[in-house]
Enzyme design. Structure first.
Site, PDB file in Angstrom:
ATOM      1  N   ASP A 167      -1.541  -1.752  10.943  1.00 33.89           N
ATOM      2  CA  ASP A 167      -2.175  -1.588   9.634  1.00 33.89           C
ATOM      3  C   ASP A 167      -2.527  -2.914   8.961  1.00 33.89           C
ATOM      4  OD1 ASP A 167       0.418  -2.295   9.114  1.00 33.89           O
ATOM      5  OD2 ASP A 167       0.853  -0.666   7.719  1.00 33.89           O
ATOM      6  N   LYS A 188       0.864  -1.198   0.000  1.00 34.01           N
ATOM      7  CA  LYS A 188       0.000   0.000   0.000  1.00 34.01           C
ATOM      8  C   LYS A 188       0.886   1.228   0.000  1.00 34.01           C
ATOM      9  CE  LYS A 188       0.709   1.248   4.502  1.00 34.01           C
ATOM     10  NZ  LYS A 188       1.755   2.251   4.722  1.00 34.01           N
TER      11      LYS A 188
END
Length: 269
Positions: free
Chosen positions: A132, A8
């Site tokens: 995350d 990401k």
């Protein structure tokens, strides 16, 4: 079962305050990109974990993929498996590769053994593995707040843009990155600026870690400048570093030349 845990990027990253538990609250947009590892999980006679590709520091027994297995094993009587991780996403780069591996391990085990866990349940397990990790369960653009594990949907579509990610081989640990950061109240509303034309992002969407790390690692600032010089509409360090990315609408990215020891990934969003 074979899957491909992806990375990401962070579009804007504000570190807003230090929490009583020692972590930090932040605000950022997480956006998936298809720079991927490979993770295969197969039933086996005994639990085994192997790796190939980029070397991963530390004891393999502490890998997050194994931790994901043991976490589910606490509630479900999982048979032993052989897990093989082929590492392509560099570590210490702010790309979330290890978190993605863990989240995909949860998803593969859920499918392989028909545990019928919902995405909400899987996110709950993922939050126990890392701040995350939960993002990679649904793997869609979000505004992340608190420790980076609480999400708000965001209507952001960057289709048609090419992302160029540059990793200069500098491994920045989370402890190092946060050790140089000064939390402060948000100076902008990331969600509001994401709704504006991408051409204005350069002046308003900042990654707070750049202020902390660019003076120590001027190479990172030079990469960002080179991406803009090549025609990037927006460029930024991702996460707590050290990968830097540029978003290109045109083919200017084909003119980029970096030293051979850099790792580069380029792909359409």
């Amino acid at each position: 079962m074979l899957d491909f845990p992806n990375a990401k990027i962070n579009i804007g990253l504000l570190v807003t305050e230090k929490r009583p538990d020692g972590f930090h609250n932040l605000e950022s947009c997480f956006y998936p990109v298809q720079w991927c590892d490979a993770l295969e999980i197969l039933p086996a006679e005994k639990l085994e974990f192997t790796m190939s590709g980029l070397p991963v520091p530390g004891n393999p027994d502490s890998n997050l993929c194994l931790k994901a297995y043991h976490l589910l094993q606490q509630e479900f009587q999982l048979p032993p498996v052989h897990m093989h991780l082929h590492k392509v996403i560099p570590m210490g780069a702010g790309l979330g590769g290890g978190s993605s591996d863990a989240a995909f391990a949860l998803k593969e085990l859920n499918s392989l053994f028909e545990l019928n866990l919902s995405d909400d349940k899987l996110e709950g397990y993922a939050r126990q593995l890392g701040s995350d990790c939960a993002f990679f369960i649904r793997n869609k653009p979000v505004i992340a707040v608190e420790k980076g594990d609480v999400f708000k949907p965001v209507a952001l579509d960057l289709k048609g843009y090419t992302c160029v990610l540059v990793y200069p081989g500098i491994h920045i640990t989370t402890a190092e990155a946060y050790g140089n950061i000064m939390p402060q109240k948000p100076s902008c509303d990331i969600e509001m600026f994401l709704k504006q034309d991408i051409k204005v992002w350069k002046d308003v969407l900042k990654n707070d870690f750049e202020t902390a790390l660019f003076p120590k690692y001027p190479e990172l600032a030079a990469i960002k400048e080179r991406l803009y010089a090549a025609g990037a509409t927006y460029a930024s360090m991702t996460g707590s570093g050290s990968a830097v990315y540029g978003l290109f609408k045109e083919e200017g990215s084909s003119n980029l030349i970096f030293p051979d020891h850099y790792l580069l990934w380029k792909g359409l969003l």
